[in-house]
Design a protein around this motif. Structure first.
Motif, PDB file in Angstrom:
ATOM      1  N   ILE A  20      -9.037   6.228  -3.681  1.00  0.00           N
ATOM      2  CA  ILE A  20      -8.573   4.833  -3.710  1.00  0.00           C
ATOM      3  C   ILE A  20      -9.083   4.210  -5.003  1.00  0.00           C
ATOM      4  O   ILE A  20     -10.268   3.910  -5.140  1.00  0.00           O
ATOM      5  CB  ILE A  20      -9.095   4.051  -2.489  1.00  0.00           C
ATOM      6  CG1 ILE A  20      -8.615   4.709  -1.196  1.00  0.00           C
ATOM      7  CG2 ILE A  20      -8.628   2.606  -2.540  1.00  0.00           C
ATOM      8  CD1 ILE A  20      -9.124   4.041   0.050  1.00  0.00           C
ATOM      9  N   ASP A  37       0.833  -1.202   0.000  1.00  0.00           N
ATOM     10  CA  ASP A  37       0.000   0.000   0.000  1.00  0.00           C
ATOM     11  C   ASP A  37       0.867   1.251   0.000  1.00  0.00           C
ATOM     12  O   ASP A  37       0.590   2.229  -0.719  1.00  0.00           O
ATOM     13  CB  ASP A  37      -0.909  -0.021   1.235  1.00  0.00           C
ATOM     14  CG  ASP A  37      -2.074   0.951   1.134  1.00  0.00           C
ATOM     15  OD1 ASP A  37      -1.859   2.092   0.699  1.00  0.00           O
ATOM     16  OD2 ASP A  37      -3.204   0.579   1.499  1.00  0.00           O
ATOM     17  N   PHE A  53       1.420   3.146  -3.991  1.00  0.00           N
ATOM     18  CA  PHE A  53       0.499   4.270  -4.101  1.00  0.00           C
ATOM     19  C   PHE A  53       1.003   5.435  -3.246  1.00  0.00           C
ATOM     20  O   PHE A  53       1.777   5.235  -2.309  1.00  0.00           O
ATOM     21  CB  PHE A  53      -0.910   3.847  -3.654  1.00  0.00           C
ATOM     22  CG  PHE A  53      -1.456   2.676  -4.418  1.00  0.00           C
ATOM     23  CD1 PHE A  53      -2.053   2.857  -5.647  1.00  0.00           C
ATOM     24  CD2 PHE A  53      -1.338   1.382  -3.903  1.00  0.00           C
ATOM     25  CE1 PHE A  53      -2.539   1.773  -6.365  1.00  0.00           C
ATOM     26  CE2 PHE A  53      -1.818   0.300  -4.611  1.00  0.00           C
ATOM     27  CZ  PHE A  53      -2.426   0.491  -5.855  1.00  0.00           C
ATOM     28  N   ARG A 102      -6.169  -2.282  -0.085  1.00  0.00           N
ATOM     29  CA  ARG A 102      -6.600  -1.651   1.155  1.00  0.00           C
ATOM     30  C   ARG A 102      -7.540  -2.560   1.966  1.00  0.00           C
ATOM     31  O   ARG A 102      -7.586  -2.460   3.196  1.00  0.00           O
ATOM     32  CB  ARG A 102      -7.284  -0.318   0.843  1.00  0.00           C
ATOM     33  CG  ARG A 102      -7.683   0.503   2.050  1.00  0.00           C
ATOM     34  CD  ARG A 102      -6.519   0.829   2.981  1.00  0.00           C
ATOM     35  NE  ARG A 102      -5.504   1.659   2.400  1.00  0.00           N
ATOM     36  CZ  ARG A 102      -5.541   2.979   2.335  1.00  0.00           C
ATOM     37  NH1 ARG A 102      -6.585   3.630   2.832  1.00  0.00           N
ATOM     38  NH2 ARG A 102      -4.542   3.647   1.798  1.00  0.00           N
ATOM     39  N   HIS A 140      -6.025  -0.069  -5.883  1.00  0.00           N
ATOM     40  CA  HIS A 140      -5.679   0.302  -4.509  1.00  0.00           C
ATOM     41  C   HIS A 140      -6.735  -0.206  -3.515  1.00  0.00           C
ATOM     42  O   HIS A 140      -6.403  -0.608  -2.394  1.00  0.00           O
ATOM     43  CB  HIS A 140      -5.550   1.833  -4.413  1.00  0.00           C
ATOM     44  CG  HIS A 140      -4.923   2.301  -3.149  1.00  0.00           C
ATOM     45  ND1 HIS A 140      -4.758   3.636  -2.840  1.00  0.00           N
ATOM     46  CD2 HIS A 140      -4.408   1.631  -2.082  1.00  0.00           C
ATOM     47  CE1 HIS A 140      -4.170   3.756  -1.667  1.00  0.00           C
ATOM     48  NE2 HIS A 140      -3.954   2.553  -1.185  1.00  0.00           N
TER      49      HIS A 140
END
Length: 388
Positions: free
Chosen positions: A110, A92, A96, A118, A114
């Protein structure tokens, strides 16, 4: 206070009553908004009364303290799970932008895969209790605890910060030496740390509160900026609950999107919900049920949530399994946060409970290396765990 910690209703009713009390102090409530706030408080009181008579109870702290997870099959599975969560936290942060270091306002952006990462890294709150309970090595224990607190700060996830600190404080309180008082110093420290992080990150994420137009009381207006953030988010859920009940607004799509994966957005910002302040769009756990089925649906959701809490307590009382304890910590946290936002009735929460049940079965299937040890050696190890 010590006995109240063993009641399942304490983690649901007390926070609801507290939030309703803060709401009354924070706003000059319109007359028709009182109905919603009083409804929440009344149901919480009924649950507390029923639980005091017939509810299940957690094991005593002494029984929980004697249960050692280090070196067990459950700890092996738990540490494998923790390693997976830690890996996804690293992915994560590396794949990103990091909101705290890059752009605080990007915390809610997000996309591009992503969201899938997450879903796993969001379970970072489990790293501190697993590190505390399952690890003998001090450096690894400290690493898991640090990662579980540092990651949500970096991604400006105030909810996960609270979850990590709350789980640490609750484990410390429930596994204390029964002859000693509650570890107030640790609990107060973790509370101040969580409150400070919440306020600072709130100002970073959303800026000044000058743009919020609600009927605030004189007490709220006189409070410092950081305290205003805490008061606002404690009280905004019951306030919006009362507002929507008074306006008789109905829309079941938010509840469907919350329960069914990939069915739609669960965001309430920028929608047609007639909130008094569009930028304060938090609601209680029962807010989507109120919009879908009215007051009866909201009351039913509170009662079912108490049922989930009582079920998790019965599981801990039956076995004190590591994974039953994780389910209990999760159920406790979503109950404590129920006046703030929906977290219990989500497919991700049900998925986490299911994952814990699967890991408990997997741990039971693993070969028990202690079974091959001589009885004398087994007795020595049991005595060692009991006195550790």
């Amino acid at each position: 206070m010590k006995r109240l910690l063993l009641w399942p209703s304490a983690y649901l009713s007390v926070p609801i009553l507290f939030a309703c009390g803060v709401t009354v102090l924070t706003y000059d409530l319109p007359n028709d908004y009182w109905q919603g706030v009083l409804l929440l408080a009344a149901v919480a009181l009924v649950i507390l009364f029923f639980d005091g008579i017939a509810g299940p109870r957690l094991p005593t702290p002494q029984l929980l303290r004697l249960r050692s997870y280090v070196g067990t099959r459950e700890s092996l599975v738990g540490l494998g799970y923790a390693g997976m969560v830690l890996l996804f936290c690293l992915l994560d942060l590396t794949l990103f932008p990091v909101p705290l270091l890059d752009n605080p306002s990007s915390y809610a952006t997000i996309e591009g895969g992503h969201e899938h990462i997450r879903h796993i890294s969001d379970m970072c709150w489990t790293l501190p209790p697993i590190g505390w309970l399952c690890v003998r090595s001090r450096w690894l224990r400290n690493l898991l605890i640090f990662a579980g607190i540092a990651f949500p700060i970096l991604v400006i996830d105030r909810n996960r910060i609270f979850a990590s600190l709350f789980s640490l404080a609750l484990v410390a309180a429930l596994r204390r030496d029964e002859a000693r008082p509650l570890p107030w110093k640790l609990i107060v420290f973790l509370g101040l740390l969580g409150g400070s992080a919440f306020s600072v990150l709130g100002m970073l994420r959303s800026g000044s509160l000058d743009t919020v137009s609600l009927p605030f009381s004189a007490m709220y207006r006189a409070a410092p900026e950081g305290i205003k953030w805490l008061l606002l988010y404690i009280s905004a859920g019951p306030y919006n609950f009362g507002a929507i009940l008074a306006k008789h607004y109905g829309n079941a799509s938010f509840l469907v999107n919350q329960l069914v994966p990939l069915s739609g957005s669960i965001a309430t910002a920028g929608t047609d919900i007639p909130l008094d302040a569009p930028n304060i769009n938090v609601g209680t756990e029962f807010f989507p049920f109120l919009m879908a089925w009215g007051a009866y649906g909201a009351v039913a959701s509170i009662l079912v949530l108490y049922g989930l809490m009582a079920w998790s307590v019965r599981r801990v009382a039956a076995s004190v399994s590591l994974f039953s304890l994780l389910i209990f910590l999760r159920a406790t946290y979503v109950c404590v946060m129920s006046p703030f936002a929906p977290q219990a009735y989500t497919w991700t929460n049900f998925g986490f409970i299911g994952l814990c049940l699967v890991m408990q079965v997997l741990a039971a299937w693993l070969p028990n290396r202690n079974a091959a040890l001589p009885i004398r050696m087994l007795s020595y190890e049991s005595d060692t765990h009991a006195t550790r």
